[in-house]
Scaffold this active site. Structure first.
Site, PDB file in Angstrom:
ATOM      1  N   LYS A 240       0.821  -1.213   0.000  1.00  0.00           N
ATOM      2  CA  LYS A 240       0.000   0.000   0.000  1.00  0.00           C
ATOM      3  C   LYS A 240       0.859   1.270   0.000  1.00  0.00           C
ATOM      4  CE  LYS A 240      -4.122  -1.627   2.265  1.00  0.00           C
ATOM      5  NZ  LYS A 240      -4.600  -1.844   3.598  1.00  0.00           N
ATOM      6  N   ARG A 241       2.019   1.142   0.605  1.00  0.00           N
ATOM      7  CA  ARG A 241       2.929   2.284   0.669  1.00  0.00           C
ATOM      8  C   ARG A 241       3.246   2.851  -0.707  1.00  0.00           C
ATOM      9  NH1 ARG A 241       7.932   1.560   1.581  1.00  0.00           N
ATOM     10  NH2 ARG A 241       7.750  -0.706   1.628  1.00  0.00           N
TER      11      ARG A 241
END
Ligand code: GLU
Length: 474
Positions: A240-241
């Protein structure tokens, strides 16, 4: 033999791009071989599987066009079948009841750790045939071969082999009566006639256990291809980063599904140096052997490039179909302006995503609120009122409102005023769109429409005059 592949996601979250790429490779392999592609939802983990996740996966598969020929099959609906096979295995002596308590297993593990050996089930109940009372809890374990090796020719990675000694006797039915994941996968792939299992490399260690079960059951062992993972542009596992990783997030961000698919197929597979493939080309050229063994790094810049290529080359009607979602999402009432196909033709060279295209096209459908300050400062000059008044006078007389006539009408103003075209065109652009950037003014005004164009010019003239009256005289 009919080639049959499957995509078997666990519905514990949305479909991310890694999963989508695996699904794509399975889909392509089936299509390339005129085979069948099966969708199976691996929802045995009831705690972590959710209906919204199932819905999200199905929505993503549909949006990307990865249509399945059979399914979706749900593992939770097949428990009777799994248990039937387990009962048969018990009868045939391929599996056994294990009465070991948690405490005993814990002790064995601790002892093994002390002795410096890899912790694993010690096979106690495989050998022990003492009687147990019917109410004593037990699980069922598969009798894994004790010696020898188990190997397979991975279509991507070559031959991979494991020592049977390394694999302990896998629990196939838990004490609570539910079958376990590695077992269900085998029964499913067998029942569904899967010939090629294409999946993530995180499953390599499951493969020898699964092969031993196929062999014990006398079931045909499928071919395997384990796909490497996708890394973020910084070289760490994609997460997700790294921004958008859910497939539907790419829809929201304005990518065309065709572009995402093209980008994903190239991420770890290639055919010469070709970057852009039609779907038919992908299907024709695809092979498992050409998939790369090494991890691939996701590159958003390249995806953007692929997307802009597709925006320009797909039939505008098709781009318009996808654009519709963005217009609705941005609450732009498309009944109040040009057709989306015309809009796509006007804007597609200038926008990299559909989201951007919707954002910069609002003025075609509704009145803008204000002039873009920077552009207004730069282009509204003392002679702008004259330029607009003259343009309006000409434009009012254009009866056939087409690009050529519109252009003629305002270009002649620049000549008459003996100024550069920008001094007429830019105030006009601001008047019509409220901003300093738009497609060429001929096409912009055509799409905005005559009546609306004239009224916006009039409004701007009034605004500029009022502003001048307000300004302190020099
Ligand atoms: N359900 C597994 C996953 O989502 C895939 C298992 C398989 O493809 O064999 O990772």
């Amino acid at each position: 033999m009919e080639i049959r592949t499957r995509f078997a996601p666990s519905p514990t979250g949305y479909l991310h791009v890694g999963g989508a790429r695996t699904a794509l490779y399975s889909w392509l392999y089936a299509k390339h071989n005129n085979g069948k592609f099966v969708l199976r939802i691996e929802d045995t983990d009831r705690e972590r599987s959710t209906q919204p996740a199932i819905d999200a996966i199905i929505e993503s598969m549909k949006w990307t066009g990865l249509n399945w020929d059979e399914g979706p099959f749900y593992q939770t609906k097949r428990f009777d079948r799994y248990n039937q096979v387990i009962d048969e295995m018990l009868e045939k002596g391929l599996a056994y009841k294990c009465y070991c308590t948690k405490e005993r297993l814990e002790e064995v593990r601790e002892e093994q750790q002390r002795a410096g050996v890899k912790p694993r089930y010690d096979g106690h109940c495989r050998e022990d045939h003492s009687e147990h009372s019917p109410d004593e809890p037990y699980c069922i374990r598969f009798k894994n071969p004790k010696t020898g090796k188990v190997g397979f020719h991975d279509k991507i990675r070559g031959y991979i082999e494991f020592d049977n000694e390394e694999l302990d006797d896998l629990v196939i039915r838990r004490t609570d009566g539910t079958p376990t994941y590695n077992f269900c996968v085998v029964i499913d792939d067998w029942d569904m006639g899967i010939t090629h299992v294409i999946r993530g490399e995180d499953h390599i260690n499951n493969t020898p256990r699964q092969i031993n079960i196929y062999k014990a059951l006398g079931a045909p062992v499928p071919e395997f291809a384990h796909v490497s993972m996708i890394l973020g542009d910084d070289g760490t596992k994609l997460s997700k980063r790294h921004g958008a990783v859910s497939v539907m997030q790419y829809r929201d961000d304005g990518y065309l599904p065709e572009a995402l698919i093209n980008y994903l197929v190239r991420l770890g597979w290639g055919h010469g140096n070709q970057e852009i493939f039609t779907l038919d080309e992908m299907i024709e050229y695809f092979s498992l052997e050409a998939i790369s063994k090494s991890a691939s790094a996701f590159n958003t810049e390249k995806l953007l490039w692929v997307n802009s290529q597709y925006m320009k080359s797909l039939p505008p009607e098709r781009v318009a179909e996808e654009l519709k979602w963005h217009m609705d999402n941005q609450k732009i009432d498309i009944s109040k302006g040009p057709s989306l196909t015309d809009l796509v033709l006007a804007q597609r060279e200038r926008c990299k995503t559909l989201k951007e295209m919707a954002e910069v096209s609002r003025y075609f459908y509704e009145e803008y609120e204000d002039y873009e300050p920077k552009a207004a400062k730069k282009w509204f000059k003392d002679n702008s009122v004259e330029a607009l008044e003259r343009s309006m006078a000409n434009l009012v007389n254009v009866t056939d409102w087409d690009v050529e006539n519109i252009e003629k009408a305002f270009k002649s103003v620049a000549e008459d005023m003996q100024v550069g075209l920008g001094k007429v065109g830019m105030p006009l652009r601001l008047a019509i769109t409220g901003c300093g950037v738009s497609p060429e003014m001929g096409i912009t005004m055509k799409l905005v429409g005559k009546e609306r164009s004239i009224s916006r010019i009039q409004k701007t003239i009034t605004y500029l005059k009022a502003k001048k009256a307000e300004a302190p005289s020099a």
